[in-house]
Design a protein around this motif. Structure first.
Motif, PDB file in Angstrom:
ATOM      1  N   MET A   1       0.850  -1.215  -0.003  1.00 45.95           N
ATOM      2  CA  MET A   1      -0.489  -0.193   0.527  1.00 45.95           C
ATOM      3  C   MET A   1       0.712   1.133   0.096  1.00 45.95           C
ATOM      4  O   MET A   1       1.590   1.000   0.977  1.00 45.95           O
ATOM      5  N   ALA A   2       0.634   2.356  -0.736  1.00 46.27           N
ATOM      6  CA  ALA A   2       1.516   3.299  -0.738  1.00 46.27           C
ATOM      7  C   ALA A   2       1.187   4.392   0.212  1.00 46.27           C
ATOM      8  O   ALA A   2      -0.389   4.412   0.610  1.00 46.27           O
ATOM      9  N   SER A   3       2.229   4.744   0.373  1.00 44.16           N
ATOM     10  CA  SER A   3       1.784   6.118   0.724  1.00 44.16           C
ATOM     11  C   SER A   3       1.183   7.038   1.133  1.00 44.16           C
ATOM     12  O   SER A   3       1.532   7.943  -0.618  1.00 44.16           O
ATOM     13  N   MET A   4       0.565   8.399   1.461  1.00 43.93           N
ATOM     14  CA  MET A   4      -0.530   9.692   1.332  1.00 43.93           C
ATOM     15  C   MET A   4       0.892  10.641  -0.240  1.00 43.93           C
ATOM     16  O   MET A   4       1.159  11.172  -0.709  1.00 43.93           O
ATOM     17  N   MET A   5       2.126  10.306   0.838  1.00 46.03           N
ATOM     18  CA  MET A   5       3.374  10.887  -0.082  1.00 46.03           C
ATOM     19  C   MET A   5       3.624  10.836  -1.160  1.00 46.03           C
ATOM     20  O   MET A   5       3.638  11.150  -2.511  1.00 46.03           O
ATOM     21  N   ASP A   6       3.716   9.396  -1.667  1.00 48.02           N
ATOM     22  CA  ASP A   6       4.227   8.617  -2.579  1.00 48.02           C
ATOM     23  C   ASP A   6       3.073   8.795  -3.623  1.00 48.02           C
ATOM     24  O   ASP A   6       2.877   9.110  -5.059  1.00 48.02           O
TER      25      ASP A   6
ATOM     26  N   ILE B   1       0.866  11.849  -3.145  1.00 45.81           N
ATOM     27  CA  ILE B   1       0.886  12.917  -4.351  1.00 45.81           C
ATOM     28  C   ILE B   1       2.367  13.465  -5.123  1.00 45.81           C
ATOM     29  O   ILE B   1       1.827  13.893  -5.597  1.00 45.81           O
ATOM     30  N   LYS B   2       3.087  12.660  -4.569  1.00 39.18           N
ATOM     31  CA  LYS B   2       4.262  12.107  -5.777  1.00 39.18           C
ATOM     32  C   LYS B   2       4.329  11.931  -6.678  1.00 39.18           C
ATOM     33  O   LYS B   2       4.378  12.823  -7.846  1.00 39.18           O
ATOM     34  N   GLU B   3       3.820  11.174  -6.929  1.00 32.93           N
ATOM     35  CA  GLU B   3       2.898  10.280  -8.020  1.00 32.93           C
ATOM     36  C   GLU B   3       2.078  11.488  -8.886  1.00 32.93           C
ATOM     37  O   GLU B   3       2.453  11.449 -10.295  1.00 32.93           O
ATOM     38  N   TYR B   4       0.651  11.816  -7.895  1.00 34.11           N
ATOM     39  CA  TYR B   4      -0.114  12.746  -8.504  1.00 34.11           C
ATOM     40  C   TYR B   4       0.862  14.118  -9.573  1.00 34.11           C
ATOM     41  O   TYR B   4       0.491  14.813 -10.652  1.00 34.11           O
ATOM     42  N   LEU B   5       1.935  14.665  -8.654  1.00 30.43           N
ATOM     43  CA  LEU B   5       2.302  16.109  -8.789  1.00 30.43           C
ATOM     44  C   LEU B   5       3.739  15.305 -10.297  1.00 30.43           C
ATOM     45  O   LEU B   5       3.702  16.244 -11.008  1.00 30.43           O
TER      46      LEU B   5
END
Length: 51
Positions: free
Chosen positions: A1-6, A8-12
């Motif tokens: 499961m990806a962390s919230m930061m991961d 966000i980085k993927e989205y950006l």
């Protein structure tokens, strides 16, 4: 499961993320927005120091 930061980085890194980053940069250059942000930060700081 990806962390919230991961996530966000993927989205950006995606096209929509780039679009939103550019929009934020444009808004940040606006002097009126800079003034509003400073006022907000000043109010937040004032509230925190009085409690």
């Amino acid at each position: 499961m990806a962390s919230m930061m991961d996530r966000i980085k993927e989205y950006l890194r995606g096209p929509k993320g780039h679009e939103h980053v550019e929009k934020v940069k444009t808004m940040a250059r606006d002097p009126q927005n800079q003034r509003k942000l400073r006022e907000l930060v000043d109010r937040w700081r004032t509230r925190r120091t009085h409690h």
